[in-house]
Write a protein that holds these residues in place. Structure first.
Motif, PDB file in Angstrom:
ATOM      1  N   LYS A  60      39.865  26.512  56.080  1.00 44.53           N
ATOM      2  CA  LYS A  60      39.523  25.661  54.943  1.00 44.53           C
ATOM      3  C   LYS A  60      40.309  24.350  54.937  1.00 44.53           C
ATOM      4  CE  LYS A  60      40.316  28.873  51.840  1.00 44.53           C
ATOM      5  NZ  LYS A  60      40.427  29.555  50.526  1.00 44.53           N
ATOM      6  N   TYR A 117      32.625  26.168  43.841  1.00 40.97           N
ATOM      7  CA  TYR A 117      32.933  25.828  45.225  1.00 40.97           C
ATOM      8  C   TYR A 117      34.418  26.010  45.500  1.00 40.97           C
ATOM      9  CZ  TYR A 117      33.880  21.280  42.927  1.00 40.97           C
ATOM     10  OH  TYR A 117      34.316  20.283  42.101  1.00 40.97           O
ATOM     11  N   GLU A 118      34.752  25.988  46.787  1.00 40.83           N
ATOM     12  CA  GLU A 118      36.127  26.264  47.187  1.00 40.83           C
ATOM     13  C   GLU A 118      36.823  24.952  47.555  1.00 40.83           C
ATOM     14  OE1 GLU A 118      34.914  29.202  50.083  1.00 40.83           O
ATOM     15  OE2 GLU A 118      35.537  30.841  48.768  1.00 40.83           O
ATOM     16  N   ALA A 119      37.478  24.909  48.685  1.00 38.41           N
ATOM     17  CA  ALA A 119      38.281  23.741  49.066  1.00 38.41           C
ATOM     18  C   ALA A 119      37.410  22.646  49.668  1.00 38.41           C
ATOM     19  CB  ALA A 119      39.371  24.168  50.055  1.00 38.41           C
ATOM     20  N   ARG A 120      36.479  22.121  48.864  1.00 39.34           N
ATOM     21  CA  ARG A 120      35.518  21.125  49.338  1.00 39.34           C
ATOM     22  C   ARG A 120      35.449  19.978  48.330  1.00 39.34           C
ATOM     23  NH1 ARG A 120      30.884  24.669  51.864  1.00 39.34           N
ATOM     24  NH2 ARG A 120      31.987  26.577  52.290  1.00 39.34           N
ATOM     25  N   GLY A 143      37.881  25.200  43.457  1.00 40.41           N
ATOM     26  CA  GLY A 143      38.923  26.173  43.757  1.00 40.41           C
ATOM     27  C   GLY A 143      40.310  25.612  43.493  1.00 40.41           C
ATOM     28  N   ASP A 145      42.670  25.630  45.466  1.00 42.12           N
ATOM     29  CA  ASP A 145      43.158  24.968  46.677  1.00 42.12           C
ATOM     30  C   ASP A 145      42.987  23.456  46.616  1.00 42.12           C
ATOM     31  OD1 ASP A 145      43.888  27.342  47.846  1.00 42.12           O
ATOM     32  OD2 ASP A 145      41.990  27.632  48.884  1.00 42.12           O
ATOM     33  N   ARG A 178      40.271  32.037  37.584  1.00 41.82           N
ATOM     34  CA  ARG A 178      39.119  32.937  37.752  1.00 41.82           C
ATOM     35  C   ARG A 178      38.348  33.130  36.446  1.00 41.82           C
ATOM     36  NH1 ARG A 178      38.243  36.560  41.918  1.00 41.82           N
ATOM     37  NH2 ARG A 178      36.671  38.154  41.529  1.00 41.82           N
ATOM     38  N   THR A 181      35.329  31.011  36.149  1.00 40.03           N
ATOM     39  CA  THR A 181      34.173  31.511  36.894  1.00 40.03           C
ATOM     40  C   THR A 181      33.432  32.559  36.080  1.00 40.03           C
ATOM     41  OG1 THR A 181      35.259  31.108  39.016  1.00 40.03           O
ATOM     42  CG2 THR A 181      33.436  32.677  39.009  1.00 40.03           C
ATOM     43  N   GLY A 198      30.402  28.043  49.447  1.00 42.21           N
ATOM     44  CA  GLY A 198      31.656  28.534  50.002  1.00 42.21           C
ATOM     45  C   GLY A 198      31.446  29.704  50.936  1.00 42.21           C
ATOM     46  N   SER A 199      32.410  30.589  50.949  1.00 41.43           N
ATOM     47  CA  SER A 199      32.410  31.713  51.871  1.00 41.43           C
ATOM     48  C   SER A 199      31.363  32.749  51.494  1.00 41.43           C
ATOM     49  CB  SER A 199      33.794  32.372  51.874  1.00 41.43           C
ATOM     50  OG  SER A 199      34.076  32.898  50.577  1.00 41.43           O
ATOM     51  N   LEU A 202      32.425  34.607  48.362  1.00 37.95           N
ATOM     52  CA  LEU A 202      32.168  33.891  47.111  1.00 37.95           C
ATOM     53  C   LEU A 202      30.705  33.985  46.726  1.00 37.95           C
ATOM     54  CD1 LEU A 202      32.854  31.876  44.809  1.00 37.95           C
ATOM     55  CD2 LEU A 202      32.356  30.043  46.432  1.00 37.95           C
TER      56      LEU A 202
END
Length: 415
Positions: A60, A117-120, A143, A145, A178, A181, A198-199, A202
């Protein structure tokens, strides 16, 4: 932050978005593009705070990292979206029935769009631009992150909105915890659709726990098949690009499928990969073809676990097949239905592959790295959908709309 109040406010301001002219929206996006370039040092400084908390070996890390070039690309995408024609208020179909009723099918916004979304951090800007252009309100759940980066970016978005006397509630960034979410997944009646980016874990979690409708942007388990007629120079360049351009993105190559008649060419096809330290997990036949040609510390026998996996890293599996049908079977078994490619000079093989492969994007003699909203001329994307309901592939402006029927009569009643 009172999450329930935020969702209520988001629903409330949807009606005001429709009052923004296309010219006003375009101006806001261009102003934001300029602001990102102006404040790129600050963005990179905040991004660095996030990067210092992440292991550089984490796949990531590359997605999280912002550079001057990447910020410039985000800015350029904003300008591209600003120039695109609005997909709203389009008459998709019109007819008059025998009873005189006039029917129109007209494009409309989805409403309130939640994106998890995550680390984007680029997603923060992409989603805002696409949603405001399509009359949608955006609720963002990034996220932890990317906490500092997302905060910096959303502050610039809100600054530009305030300059233009537009409510900040048309785009909100939820806290990274969390609990945000969980609240978003349960915002029935206030949020119209949720899009996870994301992953696999997720996406699976959102799909299984959301009470709000979900559009999946699936993980990419990407294959490229080199058939017996493939041009090896062309293929070498395509394979290297698809694997190494950016390993952390969902359109990067995960599994190379090779016709057994091309095994003698395999050392040439994989030669550039060694310079990028790509680890290869080769099946028995391809391992034999490579063992005296590819660096031993980068070459390993493949196990079942190396197929059907999205590596998001400098790793690649190789599968040997006897014919096109075997390649199609392998893809059907392991594909995530994201992007698949054939490298071939045989028109019949190409047509069979393009027809038979079930994926959002299917290529012939090109890198899968092109599966991207901006590359497809969509300006930007909110995600790449691998499902079949509503939207499939890169989701741009058109995919962020629905439609309604408008029926005009002159007093008709139904018998």
């Amino acid at each position: 932050m009172n999450l329930q109040r935020n969702f209520e406010n988001a629903k409330y301001v949807t009606k005001f978005l429709s009052e923004l002219s296309d010219e006003k929206i375009a101006s806001i996006l261009v102003q934001l593009a300029d602001e990102l370039l102006k404040e790129q040092s600050y963005i990179i400084e905040e991004n660095q705070k996030d990067l210092l908390l992440m292991d550089p070996e984490d796949p990531k890390f590359d997605r999280l990292k912002l550079t001057e070039n990447r910020i410039a690309a985000i800015s350029k995408d904003l300008v591209n979206v600003a120039k695109l024609k609005s997909p709203l208020r389009k008459v998709l179909m019109e007819k008059t029935l025998l009873n005189g009723l006039n029917l129109k099918k007209v494009s409309v916004p989805l409403g309130v769009v939640g994106v998890i979304y995550e680390a984007r951090p680029n997603v923060t800007i992409d989603v805002f631009s696409l949603c405001i252009k399509t009359g949608n309100v955006a609720i963002l759940k990034g996220g932890s992150d990317a906490y500092f980066t997302n905060q910096a970016l959303i502050s610039m978005v809100h600054y530009i909105l305030e300059l233009n006397y537009v409510s900040k509630f048309i785009v909100r960034l939820l806290p990274p915890e969390r609990s945000s979410t969980e609240a978003l997944l349960n915002a029935v009646g206030l949020v119209d659709v949720i899009i996870p980016r994301g992953s696999n874990s997720l996406i699976k979690y959102v799909r299984e726990h959301s009470k709000v409708p979900v559009i999946e942007t699936g993980a990419g388990i990407v294959h490229t098949f080199v058939d017996e007629t493939a041009d090896i120079k062309k293929s070498q360049a395509i394979i290297f690009n698809a694997k190494t351009r950016r390993v952390s993105v969902c359109n990067s190559l995960d599994c190379l499928i090779v016709h057994e008649q091309k095994l003698n060419d395999l050392p040439f096809l994989t030669e550039p990969l060694s310079s990028a330290n790509v680890i290869i997990y080769a099946d028995e036949q391809s391992f034999e073809a490579l063992k005296d040609h590819y660096p031993t510390h980068l070459l390993f026998p493949a196990k079942e676990e190396h197929f059907g996996i999205e590596f998001l890293d400098y790793k690649l599996s190789i599968k040997t097949v006897t014919d096109l049908e075997s390649a199609l079977d392998h893809i059907a078994k392991y594909s995530s239905k994201h992007s698949e490619a054939i490298l071939s000079e045989n028109e019949e093989n190409i047509n069979r592959f393009l027809s038979r492969v079930d994926a959002a994007a299917v290529y012939a003699n090109a890198s899968t790295g092109f599966t991207d909203g901006a590359q497809f001329g969509l300006g930007a994307e909110i995600g790449i959908s691998t499902q079949k309901l509503h939207a499939r592939g890169p989701m741009g402006l058109e995919e962020l709309t629905s439609y309604k029927w408008i029926i005009v009569g002159t007093g008709q009643i139904r018998n």
